[in-house]
Design an enzyme around this catalytic site. Structure first.
Site, PDB file in Angstrom:
ATOM      1  N   ASN A 123      49.833  46.964  36.542  1.00 49.11           N
ATOM      2  CA  ASN A 123      48.888  48.088  36.482  1.00 49.11           C
ATOM      3  C   ASN A 123      49.619  49.429  36.494  1.00 49.11           C
ATOM      4  OD1 ASN A 123      46.642  46.593  36.181  1.00 49.11           O
ATOM      5  ND2 ASN A 123      45.816  46.886  38.230  1.00 49.11           N
ATOM      6  N   GLY A 144      40.465  55.697  34.826  1.00 43.31           N
ATOM      7  CA  GLY A 144      39.598  55.537  35.999  1.00 43.31           C
ATOM      8  C   GLY A 144      39.452  54.064  36.299  1.00 43.31           C
ATOM      9  N   CYS A 187      40.709  49.744  39.391  1.00 45.30           N
ATOM     10  CA  CYS A 187      42.044  49.188  39.609  1.00 45.30           C
ATOM     11  C   CYS A 187      43.175  50.201  39.495  1.00 45.30           C
ATOM     12  CB  CYS A 187      42.279  48.044  38.628  1.00 45.30           C
ATOM     13  SG  CYS A 187      41.204  46.646  38.973  1.00 45.30           S
TER      14      CYS A 187
HETATM   15  N1  LIG Z   1      37.495  44.789  38.801  1.00 47.17           N
HETATM   16  C1  LIG Z   1      38.555  44.464  38.110  1.00 47.17           C
HETATM   17  O1  LIG Z   1      38.643  44.697  36.898  1.00 47.17           O
HETATM   18  C2  LIG Z   1      39.713  43.765  38.780  1.00 47.17           C
HETATM   19  C3  LIG Z   1      40.702  43.175  37.974  1.00 47.17           C
HETATM   20  C4  LIG Z   1      41.759  42.534  38.597  1.00 47.17           C
HETATM   21  C5  LIG Z   1      41.840  42.499  39.986  1.00 47.17           C
HETATM   22  N2  LIG Z   1      40.881  43.103  40.743  1.00 47.17           N
HETATM   23  C6  LIG Z   1      40.987  43.011  42.200  1.00 47.17           C
HETATM   24  O2  LIG Z   1      40.106  41.989  42.657  1.00 47.17           O
HETATM   25  C7  LIG Z   1      39.540  42.349  43.923  1.00 47.17           C
HETATM   26  C8  LIG Z   1      38.037  42.360  43.837  1.00 47.17           C
HETATM   27  O3  LIG Z   1      37.656  43.372  42.924  1.00 47.17           O
HETATM   28  P1  LIG Z   1      36.164  43.508  42.395  1.00 47.17           P
HETATM   29  O4  LIG Z   1      36.165  44.610  41.395  1.00 47.17           O
HETATM   30  O5  LIG Z   1      35.639  42.159  42.034  1.00 47.17           O
HETATM   31  O6  LIG Z   1      35.450  44.003  43.766  1.00 47.17           O
HETATM   32  P2  LIG Z   1      33.887  44.215  44.060  1.00 47.17           P
HETATM   33  O7  LIG Z   1      33.833  45.331  45.020  1.00 47.17           O
HETATM   34  O8  LIG Z   1      33.138  44.278  42.772  1.00 47.17           O
HETATM   35  O9  LIG Z   1      33.455  42.858  44.796  1.00 47.17           O
HETATM   36  C9  LIG Z   1      33.907  42.458  46.050  1.00 47.17           C
HETATM   37  C10 LIG Z   1      32.859  41.559  46.669  1.00 47.17           C
HETATM   38  O10 LIG Z   1      33.358  41.036  47.906  1.00 47.17           O
HETATM   39  C11 LIG Z   1      32.273  40.916  48.815  1.00 47.17           C
HETATM   40  N3  LIG Z   1      32.782  40.809  50.192  1.00 47.17           N
HETATM   41  C12 LIG Z   1      33.427  41.739  50.928  1.00 47.17           C
HETATM   42  N4  LIG Z   1      33.758  41.233  52.141  1.00 47.17           N
HETATM   43  C13 LIG Z   1      33.322  39.951  52.154  1.00 47.17           C
HETATM   44  C14 LIG Z   1      33.398  38.899  53.106  1.00 47.17           C
HETATM   45  N5  LIG Z   1      34.001  39.094  54.305  1.00 47.17           N
HETATM   46  N6  LIG Z   1      32.873  37.708  52.803  1.00 47.17           N
HETATM   47  C15 LIG Z   1      32.277  37.513  51.591  1.00 47.17           C
HETATM   48  N7  LIG Z   1      32.181  38.456  50.644  1.00 47.17           N
HETATM   49  C16 LIG Z   1      32.705  39.665  50.920  1.00 47.17           C
HETATM   50  C17 LIG Z   1      31.467  42.181  48.560  1.00 47.17           C
HETATM   51  O11 LIG Z   1      30.146  42.037  49.033  1.00 47.17           O
HETATM   52  C18 LIG Z   1      31.548  42.280  47.034  1.00 47.17           C
HETATM   53  O12 LIG Z   1      30.475  41.607  46.409  1.00 47.17           O
HETATM   54  C19 LIG Z   1      40.166  43.700  44.275  1.00 47.17           C
HETATM   55  O13 LIG Z   1      41.309  43.481  45.062  1.00 47.17           O
HETATM   56  C20 LIG Z   1      40.558  44.252  42.935  1.00 47.17           C
HETATM   57  O14 LIG Z   1      41.625  45.172  43.023  1.00 47.17           O
HETATM   58  C21 LIG Z   1      39.814  43.718  40.168  1.00 47.17           C
END
Ligand SMILES: NC(=O)c1ccc[n+]([C@@H]2O[C@H](COP(=O)([O-])OP(=O)(O)OC[C@H]3O[C@@H](n4cnc5c(N)ncnc54)[C@H](O)[C@@H]3O)[C@@H](O)[C@H]2O)c1
Length: 435
Positions: free
Chosen positions: A209, A258, A261
């Site tokens: 990234n 933006g 990530c």
């Molecule tokens: N969005 C992307 O494009 C992307 C791509 C690659 C990696 N990531 C990484 O993946 C991870 C998740 O990103 P995202 O965009 O899916 O996040 P998000 O915020 O869309 O979703 C996270 C989910 O986790 C749930 N959650 C939080 N604490 C919890 C718990 N204790 N038990 C059960 N559920 C719980 C929340 O309710 C939420 O629905 C991050 O570390 C992000 O950096 C994201």
């Protein structure tokens, strides 16, 4: 193999749906009751092309289940993916609270030998922290694995189903063979699964990234210089992108990166580096350049329009990029703040992100039903997101609807010469040299 995915956001939902699509029984668990109740009725909390079909089909066939009962989902699992959020803490470091909460739950509720996979983007050393937290209560053996996710929002299904590569950090043969089996259907065309040690896998995600963000900031700064020296960044981009050592991707200038990530991962890596006493000066500048870039659209608008006080400004595109409704760290939010603070009013259109924008901004701006509706009576149009539907508009209609023919194009969608020929006062990124 029973799979449990904890955290049903962009990543968890895509991972769960795609693993179910290849025949695995998958339980997706999340604490957010609204989200889970919606998903149980095939109502998705996010816009992601193709994901709704995957969820509906696999849920209908009983392979994909959604629950808020995290302990039960843990108890039934052979493999657990941790896909909860890792938002930036106040100092920019990744907030691991949710990840460690989940680890604690896994330790308490595991019922079988487990492979525990960190899918969330987490700093080096996190898998070890997860293992320590699980180990406090664990009654069965478990194996750690770091499997960073490289999907792009807007193309997430394709990216997961047909990855360029899969990176997997393991420290046991058992974890290695389980993960190789799980991913086999996705790499049938010969794309590699790259096994490595866990810290290297954790680092790979941040480095990837950081590299992409660097390319964007680099090109944005080159574009800004092009404007001053009378060069055209589109030509420069093609000229350098055709060099095999450089390649054409991620060289498009724009209003700054933006999303959920790049901003947070660059910040977290800079923070980790400074804690280790190894400053990442290049990345510090990447972030600084990006912050400045997010303010350029406003500057360009002022250059064309003068003081914006009392003006009505139309915006096309709110999401941080096309094909998503994700508004996290979107450049549009910075522009809207600047416009409102300067006494302008804003009317915006986006094909899918208006609902999410309204959730954040409420009635501070107006929302137009269609793209042309936004233009009626507006003093200028600013294009922030390069949705396909904005690429070939009816310029006659735009000119007629706008009070003054002013367009600031943050995505270089149109030909500069043509726009001037049509009588628009038109500004884009890094191409003013062409006029
Ligand atoms: N969005 C992307 O494009 C992307 C791509 C690659 C990696 N990531 C990484 O993946 C991870 C998740 O990103 P995202 O965009 O899916 O996040 P998000 O915020 O869309 O979703 C996270 C989910 O986790 C749930 N959650 C939080 N604490 C919890 C718990 N204790 N038990 C059960 N559920 C719980 C929340 O309710 C939420 O629905 C991050 O570390 C992000 O950096 C994201």
């Amino acid at each position: 193999m029973n799979i449990t995915v904890i955290g049903t956001g962009y990543v968890g939902l895509v991972v769960g749906a795609c693993l179910a699509e290849t025949g695995n029984p998958v339980v997706c668990a999340d604490l957010d009751q609204n989200k889970i109740e919606g998903l149980q009725r095939n109502i998705l909390p996010i816009y992601e092309p193709g994901l709704d079909d995957f969820v509906e089909r696999n849920q209908g066939q009983g392979r994909l289940k959604f629950t808020t009962d995290v302990p039960a989902a843990i108890g039934s699992a052979d493999v657990i993916f941790i896909a909860v959020g890792t938002p930036p803490d106040e100092d920019g470091s990744a907030d691991l609270r949710h990840v460690i909460d989940v680890a604690d739950q896994i330790g308490k509720h595991m019922r079988r030998e487990l492979v525990i996979v960190t899918k969330s983007t987490v700093p080096v050393g996190t898998a070890a922290k997860v293992a320590a937290a699980v180990g406090v209560h664990a009654t069965r053996p478990f194996h750690m694995c770091s499997n960073p996710e490289f999907l792009k929002e807007g193309a997430a299904i394709d990216d997961f189903m047909k990855p360029d590569r899969v990176v997997i950090g393991v420290d046991s043969d058992h974890a290695r063979s389980v993960m190789a089996e799980l991913y086999a259907p996705f790499v049938r065309t010969g794309k590699p699964i790259i096994f490595m040690d866990i810290p290297s896998a954790e680092m790979t995600k941040y480095a990837a990234n950081a590299m992409l963000a660097t390319r964007i900031s680099f090109m944005n700064e080159i574009a800004n210089l092009c404007e001053r020296v009378g060069a055209d960044v589109d030509n420069v981009r093609k000229g350098i992108g055709s060099d095999g050592r450089i390649g054409p991707a991620f060289l498009f200038p724009g209003p700054g990166y933006g999303g959920s990530c790049f901003p947070k991962d660059v910040k977290a890596l800079v923070r980790t580096a400074s804690e280790c006493g190894v400053p990442l000066r290049v990345l510090e500048s990447v972030e600084e350049a990006n912050e400045a870039q997010k303010r350029r659209l406003f500057g360009k608008l002022r250059a064309l329009l003068g003081d914006v006080r009392g003006h009505r400004i139309a915006i096309w595109g709110l999401a941080f990029k096309p094909n998503t409704d994700d508004m996290r760290e979107a450049a549009s939010l910075v522009l809207i703040d600047e416009l409102l603070a300067s006494g302008a009013s804003v009317v915006a259109h986006d094909p899918v992100a208006m609902h999410e924008t309204r959730r954040r901004l409420g009635d501070r701006i107006e929302y137009a039903k269609g793209s042309y509706d936004a233009l009626t009576g507006a003093d200028a149009l600013v294009i922030v997101t390069d949705w396909n539907e904005y690429r070939h508009p009816d310029f006659g209609r735009i000119k007629q609807a706008l009070k003054t023919p002013v367009i600031v194009d943050g995505r270089n969608l149109y030909d500069t010469r043509k726009m001037h020929g049509l009588g628009f006062r038109y500004a884009s990124i890094g191409r003013e040299g062409r006029t």
